[in-house]
Design an enzyme around this catalytic site. Structure first.
Site, PDB file in Angstrom:
ATOM      1  N   LYS A   1       0.839  -1.205   0.000  1.00  0.00           N
ATOM      2  CA  LYS A   1       0.000   0.000   0.000  1.00  0.00           C
ATOM      3  C   LYS A   1       0.872   1.251   0.000  1.00  0.00           C
ATOM      4  O   LYS A   1       2.084   1.177   0.216  1.00  0.00           O
ATOM      5  CB  LYS A   1      -0.908  -0.008   1.235  1.00  0.00           C
ATOM      6  CG  LYS A   1      -0.146  -0.058   2.557  1.00  0.00           C
ATOM      7  CD  LYS A   1      -1.074  -0.137   3.750  1.00  0.00           C
ATOM      8  CE  LYS A   1      -0.252  -0.133   5.039  1.00  0.00           C
ATOM      9  NZ  LYS A   1      -1.093  -0.006   6.238  1.00  0.00           N
TER      10      LYS A   1
ATOM     11  N   TYR B   1      15.186  31.763   4.150  1.00  0.00           N
ATOM     12  CA  TYR B   1      14.038  32.543   4.598  1.00  0.00           C
ATOM     13  C   TYR B   1      14.093  32.822   6.098  1.00  0.00           C
ATOM     14  O   TYR B   1      14.446  31.944   6.890  1.00  0.00           O
ATOM     15  CB  TYR B   1      12.732  31.791   4.286  1.00  0.00           C
ATOM     16  CG  TYR B   1      12.396  31.724   2.822  1.00  0.00           C
ATOM     17  CD1 TYR B   1      12.063  32.874   2.116  1.00  0.00           C
ATOM     18  CD2 TYR B   1      12.400  30.512   2.143  1.00  0.00           C
ATOM     19  CE1 TYR B   1      11.741  32.814   0.764  1.00  0.00           C
ATOM     20  CE2 TYR B   1      12.077  30.439   0.798  1.00  0.00           C
ATOM     21  CZ  TYR B   1      11.750  31.599   0.115  1.00  0.00           C
ATOM     22  OH  TYR B   1      11.434  31.534  -1.216  1.00  0.00           O
TER      23      TYR B   1
END
Length: 390
Positions: free
Chosen positions: A37, A274
């Site tokens: 999965k 940043y």
């Protein structure tokens, strides 16, 4: 050399080794289901499924029906168990594609039964019981008791009697099998075993009983029953630091890599990225590398994580950007544009594991490998051959 900005290398030989090693821990008659999965835990669902089936797995587990359909569309014919909920109106697809559907409650099973009988078909199902996970499944838990509640047995029997459903299996899932303290797991297994005994006493034995996940496969052989479900371990990662790693030698199947995009010398007092949250304490050299949080590099590793450059561990400095990250490579000579950088994996004898990154983030390796995004190409290595999935 490829020209990707960032990529994940998947060693399919490692997957094959892991599946075979895990299968060797079980009894010969015990089947192994490979959980593929979430795109094979980020490794590639179809690629991993094929190798797992060649290496000892005899069934596959997915979370959603569309994952199962994708496997069928790639020519995989092995039994597939859909572990999650599927709406009853998709019954025809279950039948046509020979899928096994999990049912978790009587009402859900009744809806599927009505849909199946309406089209004159029979759907293969496995009944899931909740023995202490608190998630999907018929609730068997009475706090303070290890015997299942009587209502759960009645509900399970009612599911098994429904028309249009072929109940081939019954299973549960452990919450704490990866802990050194197996008290909770043992209590769950006792509830599950007692429920099975009561079904048998009522004349409704179920052919395929399964409970063991990767941790129980390794640590709790008494839980192997008719089938085990191996997930994280087939990708070469241990379920936790508390399982007995001496019982099986796993090989990590994934490495996550990028390249140097720019190298620049900077003075002391230079701010990076940043927010200007990082300031260089002395003159150094920065390497800007072509990976960011849009690729699955968690932003919480900003100024905390490490990568490998020329076999040396170097720190991430400043905030991780969407597409780029900065490293301090002042202690590594001759770093150049185009150099390979390892986010996790091996390089020149050095190693950073997905577990190390998970520890830094206070999470688990499962999240680290499944977080690598779809824009990151997967490069598959199998023996001397390789292939790319973009």
């Amino acid at each position: 050399m490829n020209d990707f900005s960032a990529w994940a290398e998947i060693d399919l030989d490692a997957v094959a080794h892991n599946v075979a090693a895990l299968k060797a821990l079980t009894r010969p008659a015990c089947r192994l289901m490979a959980a593929v999965k979430a795109d094979g835990y980020g490794h590639g669902m179809c690629e991993v499924a094929s190798v797992a089936l060649e290496s000892g797995a005899s069934a596959l587990g997915v979370s959603r029906i569309d994952e199962a359909l994708d496997l069928r569309n790639h020519g995989i014919t092995a039994p597939i168990l859909v572990l999650g909920h599927t709406p009853a109106h998709r019954c025809r697809e279950m039948v046509d594609q020979n899928l096994i559907q999990t049912v978790c409650a009587l009402a859900e099973a009744q809806a599927l039964s009505r849909a199946a009988t309406a089209i004159g078909a029979t759907v293969s199902v496995h009944l899931k019981v909740d023995t202490g996970m608190g998630r999907l499944g018929i609730n068997t838990v009475v706090p303070g008791r290890t015997a299942p509640q009587e209502a759960a047995v009645k509900e399970a029997l009612a599911v098994l009697d429904l028309p249009g459903l072929a109940a081939e299996g019954v299973f549960t899932h452990f919450a704490c099998a990866d802990s050194a303290d197996k008290t909770h797991a043992n209590a769950q297994f006792k509830r599950f075993s007692t429920l099975i005994q009561e079904l048998e006493a009522a004349g409704r034995p179920v052919a395929v009983r399964h409970a063991a996940n990767s941790a129980a496969l390794i640590d709790m052989p008494e839980t192997h029953l008719d089938m085990v479900r191996a997930g994280i371990a087939i990708y070469g990662l241990y379920p936790s630091a508390e399982v007995d790693r001496q019982k099986v030698a796993l090989k990590p199947a994934m490495a996550f890599k990028t390249r140097v995009a720019q190298v620049k010398k900077v003075p002391a007092g230079f701010t990076v990225s940043y927010g200007a949250t990082y300031t260089t304490p002395k003159p150094t050299v920065l390497a800007v590398v072509s990976v960011g949080y849009a690729d699955g590099l968690n932003r919480l590793l900003s100024s905390r994580g490490f990568m490998l450059v020329r076999g040396c561990r170097v720190p991430l400095v400043g905030r991780i950007c969407m597409d780029l990250t900065m490293l301090d490579v002042g202690g590594v000579p001759d770093v150049a544009v185009g150099d390979e950088v390892v986010i996790f994996g091996s390089q020149n004898g050095a190693f950073i594991g997905a577990d190390e990154i998970a520890d830094a983030l206070n999470t688990i390796s499962y999240e680290v490998v499944t977080s690598i995004t779809g824009r990151v190409p997967r490069v598959y290595c199998n023996g001397s051959s390789s292939a790319v999935r973009r």
